[in-house]
Design an enzyme around this catalytic site. Structure first.
Site, PDB file in Angstrom:
ATOM      1  N   TYR A 438       0.821  -1.235   0.000  1.00 63.23           N
ATOM      2  CA  TYR A 438       0.000   0.000   0.000  1.00 63.23           C
ATOM      3  C   TYR A 438       0.848   1.276   0.000  1.00 63.23           C
ATOM      4  O   TYR A 438       2.039   1.233   0.205  1.00 63.23           O
ATOM      5  CB  TYR A 438      -1.089  -0.024   1.062  1.00 63.23           C
ATOM      6  CG  TYR A 438      -0.784  -0.042   2.545  1.00 63.23           C
ATOM      7  CD1 TYR A 438       0.452   0.289   3.081  1.00 63.23           C
ATOM      8  CD2 TYR A 438      -1.812  -0.384   3.432  1.00 63.23           C
ATOM      9  CE1 TYR A 438       0.661   0.282   4.450  1.00 63.23           C
ATOM     10  CE2 TYR A 438      -1.606  -0.400   4.804  1.00 63.23           C
ATOM     11  CZ  TYR A 438      -0.369  -0.058   5.306  1.00 63.23           C
ATOM     12  OH  TYR A 438      -0.177  -0.063   6.651  1.00 63.23           O
ATOM     13  N   GLU A 439       0.213   2.383  -0.313  1.00 63.07           N
ATOM     14  CA  GLU A 439       0.921   3.657  -0.568  1.00 63.07           C
ATOM     15  C   GLU A 439       1.987   3.495  -1.648  1.00 63.07           C
ATOM     16  O   GLU A 439       3.029   4.157  -1.606  1.00 63.07           O
ATOM     17  CB  GLU A 439       1.552   4.215   0.714  1.00 63.07           C
ATOM     18  CG  GLU A 439       0.570   4.584   1.797  1.00 63.07           C
ATOM     19  CD  GLU A 439      -0.433   5.652   1.384  1.00 63.07           C
ATOM     20  OE1 GLU A 439      -0.147   6.414   0.447  1.00 63.07           O
ATOM     21  OE2 GLU A 439      -1.513   5.700   1.990  1.00 63.07           O
ATOM     22  N   GLY A 440       1.710   2.643  -2.622  1.00 60.79           N
ATOM     23  CA  GLY A 440       2.653   2.410  -3.714  1.00 60.79           C
ATOM     24  C   GLY A 440       3.510   1.194  -3.430  1.00 60.79           C
ATOM     25  O   GLY A 440       4.274   1.181  -2.461  1.00 60.79           O
TER      26      GLY A 440
END
Lengths: 604, 604
Positions: A438-440
């Protein structure tokens, strides 16, 4: 399964590596010297050890549940959140103007680590609120700021980030949610958002959703995305809560880990449109979102460090307690605690070295953030900005990848007991796996590192870091002890490998003419994640090398002998066992690029 | 989530690397040539793809449940087990005398991989039965063989291994279960055994427990352990089932993975003593157990390969289907399936190379097993025995450790979807984590490799393998193609690193005088797991190098072009990205030994 905040190590980094006393020279941070850091961290430790840590396993056993659009969080979470908000912890790094405490990130980051070590599922709620606050501070109108910021900073309300849609994950160009302008300046928002952390819950009065959507008639792709505030409950002029807005939680996900954290599917506009307010200007949503994301990415890197620390503590406790077999060196003539076995030590040292190395890297990055935002000298700001931006994908990508290895070792140290859920080590292993996603994902971090952070300036920032590392090598040689020289040898080899790779990356991208068929780009991006891992490995090892130099000095002065000795050994271990991977990684990146993309698609 | 057995790759290994036609020269295996292998594997694939694979996710959702001492397995398991037994799959490698099919391990191992790819939780039941069969074949009296073997080989009954007790995990010297001799030659068995796989279930009429316990008055430590058969139901002279024996399932564990497989706590003798029959002689239990364990360790290594294969297949399917972002090389001017992105290819190639490399290693080891047991020439048997025994810790340790990395990459390829349980990738990640733990942790495998397999013969077997590898290097150079030369370079560097480490290990142990303080042993055992990983990496890479040589020949003859090209690329990828780690591992083992054990215990 209790947690004890590693205050000593945190304060060592804050004092000697991040140089908090220099941060305290910056206007606005005058009160934020070492004494403040110590006081805040001690208070923070008390809260997290006492209140949040005991709820961590509870959250795994009794995850958030969804019923008829309502999400009920784990028993105890609501009360703990109230204490969190009342303690002022949400406002730690936020401006005094909106009720925050205005402390530097150098201090706030360590508090973030504790929060996440204590309870990662819980910590996600404040983490997302931080993102919403950053976005509003950066781009919100005065009116939006007036209505929302104080409530978010106090923790009375919480925030969310709404990016992902079923067809748009890493690829935000594919966002389809739409926003129709209304005569009163507001918008009506329609669409489905998925994977929304704390998108619905019962811990706060209101939820402030920050939502990416396309205004009617906007350009295609990322240039047509705008950012909106959509509150769960409408807010009156007086700040009082009004009617329910047209955003509803349709379901929450059944996940492998961070089970207490509700991951919502949110439906916007099924009953005529959710009322939204634009943040900043139309079509600049992605730009604002990146501000939130940079902050969130650093925070997720901290989560990696945090969960690694907790897994390490748990493994050490078990290894000191569990008695099995005699030590091979004959030092004990009976079955002994397994920490006496060399391979158990190897696992624990690996966990420890990774965690301390990444913590040191993150601490130094936090100080650069503070200087980049608040230093009076523009050149200093700029220099620190470049350094910090280079660090973000490393802190995010490397610290989270290492947390997978560390939490896996944590289970391994426990043997068969590690696989039994009640032991608790398995939870860290399951929880950690979201961090590289998550968050890239790590690949997205690596794209950022390759493109914006390396190629854009022709590798200058990266080479500047290498030059600083070279100075540390010289200092190690100068110091002259066996430990320092051992570390200098590995650091030099790793730094040289890094420079080779930076040239390969920057050169490969420079060769590719814009817009044409860019075959050489495949080779660069084939090595992007290994480049990130090499860079993270190097920088973390470098910070431990700096730590060693400090520790040798302190030791010579007779200060804190046991701690300083341990720091030196950990730095040497890191150099011999982790930095030693760097030359092989260079070979893999530079010589191995072709074999990554050679296989025909049908052959997979 | 369907599974397709990789028949082509399996048959390539069986034919070209394991040399099935040479195995078929061995008396007793005359029928077991390539044609038989092909026919058996095809039939096996049908059964596993059709019957067991669809139950895999079901088992995760609906694990075995315990109620009042009775364990009910996942819906469908009982019926599937009936089909498994009726199909004769349990007897594949067991002697014709007891109703088996007497096929070589070279064929049986590939069938074992399929079974575990299809459904690892299910496959554990047959895996444990195999162990019980091996133990009885090796050391059981004629009477025990007559009563139990046929029923086990037919799958009508199942077997278990009862080693672990709460205080005795890796350290079997601490086993406390006891056995009291009875006038009729039987024993009464008392004690608590934990972590007993399929220790209780509803899939078969009877369960044959093989139990380690101490006969009254036996010596302390491992020299006082005996092995007993304790049936769940007593068996009459006529083979009919009688009364329930005094062994009861008190509970089953709540585990992170392999949830369908019931992990039982068994209580022996609470109602006066469980009736047990000794296997072989008193106090030789550990020796017999090692026979079972060597077989089980190889089989667990296969589980690692199996779950890696399944994770790879799932990731490839997702990567070909999921559309996100444009390829960096500009080859497609629109959002494309993510398999077009270099980093996704890198992850898939890593998964593929590990899996194929370990499969090749295991296949060659299986052929050595067959020759070591059945070859008419004693020298050939001995040589193959030494090679096979060296391979067991590599197959077990390396293949399971790699399965952690591969299943983690499998989740990563899926991005956020990977973390959602319904997707299925997370199950493989959770399931795999037991593999580095049971049947001896990786550290236990490494102790075996260091002690019995390397130091005992002064590193001769290991150096013999290195000499064979050197010949492969020469053949690669002779072949002269770019791919062969690239592989030769990495293979040479890895082999040289390996030889350095073998000398370090054998030398370090030789230096330690028996019985005295053996400080130098700490250094050797500090590097034991890295040595195992280096050795496994090298041998798997070597087998892929051999594969490349075969593939180049076949390619030149125009045979199976696509497959052979893919094999070559995979071998090059393995060399550049995985074998390239070897020199760094050597440095870590040899230079880094001291920092592993330097930290004071209190400093952890």
């Amino acid at each position: 399964m209790s947690y004890k905040a590693p205050l000593k190590d945190m304060l060592f980094d804050i004092k000697h590596l991040a140089d908090i006393d220099a941060v305290a020279q910056i206007p606005g941070f005058e009160e934020a010297g070492f004494g403040t850091a110590q006081a805040v961290l001690e208070e923070c430790a008390k809260f997290n050890e006492g209140v949040l840590s005991p709820l961590n396993w509870e959250g795994d056993k009794n995850p958030s549940i969804w019923k008829d659009g309502v999400v009920t969080t784990t028993p105890g979470f609501k009360e703990a959140y109230k204490q969190y908000a009342e303690g002022g912890w949400q406002g730690l790094q936020h401006p005094l103007d909106f009720g925050g405490q205005g402390l530097p990130k150098t201090i706030g980051a360590a508090c973030g680590e504790m929060l996440n070590s204590a309870n990662m599922s819980f910590a996600l709620c404040p983490l997302l609120s931080d993102g919403a606050i950053e976005a509003l501070l950066t781009a919100g109108s005065d009116e939006l700021k007036a209505v929302y910021l104080e409530k978010l900073v106090s923790g009375q309300w919480t925030g969310t980030m709404n990016l992902t849609e079923p067809q748009a994950g890493s690829d935000l160009a594919m966002v389809r949610s739409r926003a129709e302008p209304q005569p009163d300046g507001s918008y009506k928002v329609f669409g489905t958002k998925i994977f929304i952390t704390y998108g619905e819950h019962d811990m706060a009065e209101n939820i402030v959703h920050l939502v990416l959507a396309r205004v009617t008639g906007a350009p295609e792709g990322v240039k047509g995305i705008s950012l909106f505030v959509v509150p769960k409950f409408m807010v009156g002029k007086d700040g009082a809560l009004g009617a329910r807005n047209d955003v509803h939680c349709v379901s929450i996900e059944h996940k492998m880990g961070i089970k207490a954290s509700p991951t919502a599917v949110l439906q916007y506009g099924d009953k005529g449109g959710a009322v939204g307010y634009i943040v900043g200007q139309e079509n600049r949503g992605l730009e604002y979102m990146f501000i939130m994301m940079n902050s969130a990415r650093y925070a997720v890197g901290m989560q990696g460090i945090a969960i690694a620390e907790r897994a390490y503590q748990k493994a050490v406790t078990f290894a000191k307690d569990r008695v099995q077999s005699r030590p091979v060196d004959g030092s004990i003539n009976a079955s002994a605690p397994i920490i006496h076995h060399p391979d158990v030590k190897r696992m624990l040292m690996t966990m420890r070295a990774y965690t301390e190395g990444c913590r040191a890297m993150a601490s130094v990055a936090a100080a650069a953030y503070d200087a980049s935002h608040h230093h009076p000298d523009a050149d200093v700001r700029k220099q620190n900005q470049a350094f910090y931006e280079y660090m973000v994908p490393l802190v995010k990508g490397y610290s989270t990848e290492m947390s997978l290895e560390v939490t896996s070792l944590g289970v391994q140290v426990h043997g068969g007991m590690g696989f039994i859920e009640e032991t608790g080590a398995a939870q860290y292993y399951r929880d950690a796996k979201i961090l590289t996603i998550y968050e890239g994902t790590t690949a997205i971090q690596a794209n950022d590192l390759v493109g914006r952070k390396t190629a854009r300036d022709g590798g200058q920032t990266a080479k500047g870091i290498a030059a600083q590392i070279e100075k540390t090598e010289a200092a190690l040689i100068m110091q002259g002890g066996a430990a320092a020289k051992a570390v200098a040898k590995r650091l030099k080899a790793a730094r040289e490998a890094f420079v080779d790779v930076v040239e390969f990356v920057a050169g490969g991208l420079a060769k590719a003419p814009e817009g044409s068929a860019k075959a050489s780009l495949n080779a660069v991006f084939a090595g992007s994640v290994p480049y990130l891992m090499l860079a993270g490995n190097l920088v973390a090892g470098w910070q431990l090398a700096r730590s060693l130099l400090v520790a040798e000095e302190e030791l010579a002065a007779g200060k804190d002998v046991d701690f300083m000795k341990a720091k030196i050994i950990t730095a040497v271990f890191y150099a011999d066992h982790l930095l030693s991977k760097a030359p092989g990684m260079r070979d893999s990146i530079i010589d191995g690029a072709e074999s990554v993309t050679a296989l025909a698609l049908d052959a997979f």
